[in-house]
Write an enzyme that holds these catalytic residues in place. Structure first.
Site, PDB file in Angstrom:
ATOM      1  CD1 TRP A  96      -2.437  -1.687   0.058  1.00 30.72           C
ATOM      2  CD2 TRP A  96      -3.097  -1.117   2.122  1.00 30.72           C
ATOM      3  NE1 TRP A  96      -3.589  -2.378   0.343  1.00 30.72           N
ATOM      4  CE2 TRP A  96      -4.011  -2.049   1.597  1.00 30.72           C
ATOM      5  CE3 TRP A  96      -3.297  -0.618   3.421  1.00 30.72           C
ATOM      6  CZ2 TRP A  96      -5.124  -2.480   2.323  1.00 30.72           C
ATOM      7  CZ3 TRP A  96      -4.401  -1.055   4.139  1.00 30.72           C
ATOM      8  CH2 TRP A  96      -5.302  -1.971   3.593  1.00 30.72           C
ATOM      9  CE  LYS A  97       4.667   1.221  -4.161  1.00 32.09           C
ATOM     10  NZ  LYS A  97       5.232   1.635  -5.421  1.00 32.09           N
TER      11      LYS A  97
ATOM     12  CD  GLU B 182       8.025   3.458  -3.990  1.00 32.41           C
ATOM     13  OE1 GLU B 182       7.467   3.179  -2.927  1.00 32.41           O
ATOM     14  OE2 GLU B 182       7.523   3.245  -5.122  1.00 32.41           O
TER      15      GLU B 182
ATOM     16  CD  GLU C 186       8.556  -4.020  -6.344  1.00 32.74           C
ATOM     17  OE1 GLU C 186       7.346  -4.187  -6.435  1.00 32.74           O
ATOM     18  OE2 GLU C 186       9.058  -3.171  -5.595  1.00 32.74           O
TER      19      GLU C 186
ATOM     20  N   GLY D  28       1.475  -2.551  -6.272  1.00 28.50           N
ATOM     21  CA  GLY D  28       1.309  -1.250  -5.617  1.00 28.50           C
ATOM     22  C   GLY D  28      -0.063  -0.684  -5.901  1.00 28.50           C
ATOM     23  N   GLY D  29      -0.148   0.222  -6.880  1.00 27.63           N
ATOM     24  CA  GLY D  29      -1.386   0.939  -7.192  1.00 27.63           C
ATOM     25  C   GLY D  29      -2.628   0.060  -7.268  1.00 27.63           C
TER      26      GLY D  29
HETATM   27  P1  13P Z   1       3.013  -0.277  -8.797  1.00 28.73           P
HETATM   28  O1  13P Z   1       2.231  -1.576  -8.892  1.00 28.73           O
HETATM   29  O2  13P Z   1       2.152   0.869  -8.372  1.00 28.73           O
HETATM   30  O3  13P Z   1       3.815  -0.029 -10.017  1.00 28.73           O
HETATM   31  O4  13P Z   1       4.063  -0.473  -7.587  1.00 28.73           O
HETATM   32  C1  13P Z   1       4.873  -1.596  -7.572  1.00 28.73           C
HETATM   33  C2  13P Z   1       5.620  -1.616  -6.291  1.00 28.73           C
HETATM   34  O5  13P Z   1       6.491  -0.796  -6.065  1.00 28.73           O
HETATM   35  C3  13P Z   1       5.259  -2.636  -5.311  1.00 28.73           C
HETATM   36  O6  13P Z   1       6.174  -2.688  -4.278  1.00 28.73           O
END
Ligand code: 13P
Length: 255
Positions: free
Chosen positions: A10-11, A99, A167, A234-235
């Protein structure tokens, strides 16, 4: 057979009521599904880990942190230790996310310390690796991921489980996914490196996830690749219905 892991990262998204609604929705939906070989994992913000593990007591759901301190305990304001995560029954923890590497300048050495601390606390590390666009264009993708593996897994025996998440940085949050062939090539490379460094058996057992703009539209082709064992999403993991759709696709293919 390796299990398929569908993990949502979920960040820094969702407040308390949004997180609670998501878990109510998700648990309601997974309790009616029939699956053996697919594991669903959510990595919420640290603030909501305890809420999340309350749900995972009752439902087949794994819970992961997004990061952990490289220190055991003490005067490290703002940090969360591996033993704290263990004390609330957290099962997994991401480390080395791009990140964290980019905004917090995390080194492979720090990531390796985190990995050891997680293992000492019986939490499965999800070690994230991946090249930037610049590195891909310079044709050094393999060197980059191998050096991240070497650094992150230094002095790690792999007697306890570690999950690897490939990733590619250029595919994260950009809507630009690696093609199934590009992802498979690197996943195969990761497994080959594990085989050379450890054993064939460990290489066959280790779970390697793909992350980077994975969504219900491209997931199937990615999961059809022999060395891709699931996704770190992520998204598309932020919306319960979308994430549930991705769980269904995984069950259909690998259930
Ligand atoms: P997204 O699916 O938003 O590209 O993010 C991937 C991610 O960084 C999962 O850790």
């Amino acid at each position: 057979m390796r299990r398929t892991v569908i993990a949502g990262n979920w960040k820094m998204n969702k407040n308390f009521s949004e997180a609670e609604d998501f878990f109510l929705n998700l648990t309601e939906s997974i309790k009616s599904k029939d699956f053996d070989n697919v594991e669903v994992v959510i990595c919420p913000s640290a603030v909501f880990l305890e809420l999340a593990t309350d749900f995972s007591i009752e439902y087949p759901l794994g819970i992961g942190g997004q990061d952990v301190s490289a220190n055991v305990e003490g005067a490290y304001t703002g940090e969360v230790s591996a033993s704290m995560l263990r004390s609330i029954e957290v099962d997994y923890c991401l480390i080395g996310h791009s990140e964290r590497r980019k905004y917090h300048l995390e080194s492979d050495e720090q990531i390796n310390k985190k990995l050891h601390l997680l293992q000492e606390n019986d939490i499965t590390p999800i070690l994230c690796i991946g090249e930037t666009l610049e590195q891909r264009e310079q044709n050094i993708t393999k060197e980059v991921i191998i050096s991240q593996l070497e650094g992150g897994l230094k002095n790690v025996t792999l007697k306890k489980e570690v999950i690897i998440a490939y990733e590619p940085v250029w595919a994260i949050g950009t809507g630009r996914t690696a093609t199934p062939e590009q992802a498979q090539e690197i996943h195969q490379e990761i497994r080959k490196w594990i085989e050379e460094k450890y054993t064939t058996e460990i290489a066959e057992d280790i779970i390697v996830l793909y992350g980077g703009s994975m969504n219900p539209g491209n997931q199937e082709e990615l999961l059809k690749q022999p060395d891709i064992d699931g996704g770190l999403i992520g998204g598309a993991s932020l919306v319960a219905e979308k994430f549930e759709q991705m769980i269904d696709i995984a069950i259909e293919l690998r259930g």
